[in-house]
Structures are given as structure tokens and as C-alpha cells.
Design a protein around this motif. Structure first.
Motif, PDB file in Angstrom:
ATOM      1  N   VAL A 179       0.839  -1.203   0.000  1.00  6.67           N
ATOM      2  CA  VAL A 179       0.000   0.000   0.000  1.00  6.67           C
ATOM      3  C   VAL A 179       0.872   1.251   0.000  1.00  6.67           C
ATOM      4  N   ALA A 180       1.896   1.278   0.837  1.00  5.46           N
ATOM      5  CA  ALA A 180       2.778   2.446   0.906  1.00  5.46           C
ATOM      6  C   ALA A 180       3.473   2.687  -0.433  1.00  5.46           C
ATOM      7  N   ALA A 181       3.934   1.614  -1.066  1.00  4.17           N
ATOM      8  CA  ALA A 181       4.598   1.763  -2.365  1.00  4.17           C
ATOM      9  C   ALA A 181       3.631   2.298  -3.416  1.00  4.17           C
ATOM     10  N   VAL A 182       2.413   1.775  -3.422  1.00  2.82           N
ATOM     11  CA  VAL A 182       1.417   2.238  -4.396  1.00  2.82           C
ATOM     12  C   VAL A 182       1.070   3.704  -4.145  1.00  2.82           C
ATOM     13  N   VAL A 183       0.850   4.058  -2.884  1.00  2.00           N
ATOM     14  CA  VAL A 183       0.539   5.455  -2.553  1.00  2.00           C
ATOM     15  C   VAL A 183       1.696   6.363  -2.966  1.00  2.00           C
ATOM     16  N   GLY A 184       2.919   5.955  -2.668  1.00  2.00           N
ATOM     17  CA  GLY A 184       4.086   6.759  -3.034  1.00  2.00           C
ATOM     18  C   GLY A 184       4.240   6.924  -4.531  1.00  2.00           C
TER      19      GLY A 184
END
Length: 193
Positions: free
Chosen positions: A139-144
Motif C-alpha cells: 500500500v505504501a509503495a502504491v501510494v508513493g
């Protein structure tokens, strides 16, 4: 969460940064790709870190809140979505006045401060994600990555489109957050989760 929900969440979380980037791009004289990518990297990194911080805080409290975690996720996402919609509907003259006082180039500290200000909601989303079966790293990678791309595009589009679509992206992001929160609540209440 489904992969589609994660991608939608990534774009929803990046819409406020996109709106800010359009404002920054509109205030800059002919922004260069280098400026746009730099802003995208700063915003993207911050936006990727904050949900992880929120997730860790949520995990610390998850044992105490497991019975009504879906209500917490729904409430947080709904409130954040409503806040984004209200911010998107704010008087445009307030936004124009704020942009007039903005310098033409932005230092790293100014970009980071703006990036952090637009990522507070991502931290709250991270708290709600602690109650779901989701890999926070993904999720963090996608958001970033969504934020990196949206901010880079926003800076470049800002000069031409700032007054036209800047605030509408916040409204769209708010609607998406409310829909995701509603889906989480529905899945838990219906037993589909």
C-alpha cells in the motif's frame, strides 16, 4: 483489500498532493521537468512513509479495537473524504490569494512541509489499514508511486490548468475515500471480508 482498492486508495491519497502541485505549478514560471520530478519525489516519499507510521500506531492499538475496527476504518475514511470534499468546495478566491504570496521556486524544506501537510490524511488511512488484512508495504509503495506521478504531472499541468481543475481533484479524492470506507464497512457487516 483488493488490488483495485489499493490502486484507488493510492490515487485518492495523492489527489490533495496533486491539487497542491497544480497550485505550485501555476505559481511557477514555466516549470521544468526537473522541478516537477523533484516535487514528485519529495511528495511521494512523504506520502509513502506516513501511512506506515499510521499503520504502526493502529497495530499497537488493534487488540483493543478489533471488535469495531471496521467502524473505525469507515469513520476515518469517511471523515477524511468529507474533509477533502469540503476543502475542494472552499472559496476559490482564498486559494488564489494564497497562490499570489507563493514564491516562484520552491526549496526542499517548503516542498517537504507541503508534502507533509498533504499527507496527514495518509497517516490516518494507515491507522485504519492496521485493522485490515493488507500488506502495508504494498500500500505504501502504491501510494508513493501514485503521488510521485500525480505531483509530477500536477506541477507540469499547473500553469495551464490550475484554476480549472485544481480543487476538483480533492473532491474526487474525497468521494473515493468515502466509497472505500463504505466498502470496508459493507464487507465486514455482510461477512464478505
Amino acid at each position: 483489500m483488493s488490488p483495485l482498492s489499493i490502486v484507488l486508495l493510492g490515487f485518492a491519497m495523492s489527489t490533495d498532493a496533486f491539487a497542491a502541485a497544480i497550485g505550485k505549478g501555476a505559481a511557477m514560471r514555466r516549470p521544468r521537468w526537473r522541478d516537477a520530478v523533484r516535487a514528485g519525489l519529495v511528495f511521494g516519499c512523504i506520502e509513502a512513509i506516513t501511512p506506515v507510521i499510521g499503520w504502526m500506531l493502529g497495530r499497537a492499538a488493534s487488540d483493543y479495537l478489533a471488535a469495531f475496527d471496521h467502524w473505525i476504518a469507515f469513520g476515518l475514511l469517511g471523515a477524511l473524504g468529507a474533509h477533502m470534499i469540503v476543502a475542494g468546495l472552499r472559496n476559490e478566491s482564498e486559494v488564489d490569494e494564497a497562490l499570489r504570496d507563493t514564491p516562484k521556486r520552491y526549496g526542499l524544506l517548503a516542498l517537504a512541509a507541503t508534502g507533509f501537510a498533504t499527507s496527514i490524511d495518509a497517516m490516518a488511512v494507515g491507522v485504519s489499514l492496521a485493522f485490515l488484512d493488507v500488506h502495508i508495504g504494498v500500500v505504501a509503495a502504491v501510494v508513493g508511486l501514485c503521488t510521485l506521478s500525480m505531483v509530477t504531472a500536477g506541477v507540469m499541468l499547473g500553469r495551464a490548468l490550475g484554476a480549472l481543475i485544481g480543487k476538483r481533484t480533492e473532491i474526487l479524492g474525497g468521494v473515493i475515500l468515502i466509497l472505500i470506507g463504505s466498502t470496508i464497512l459493507y464487507e465486514h457487516l455482510s461477512g464478505a471480508a
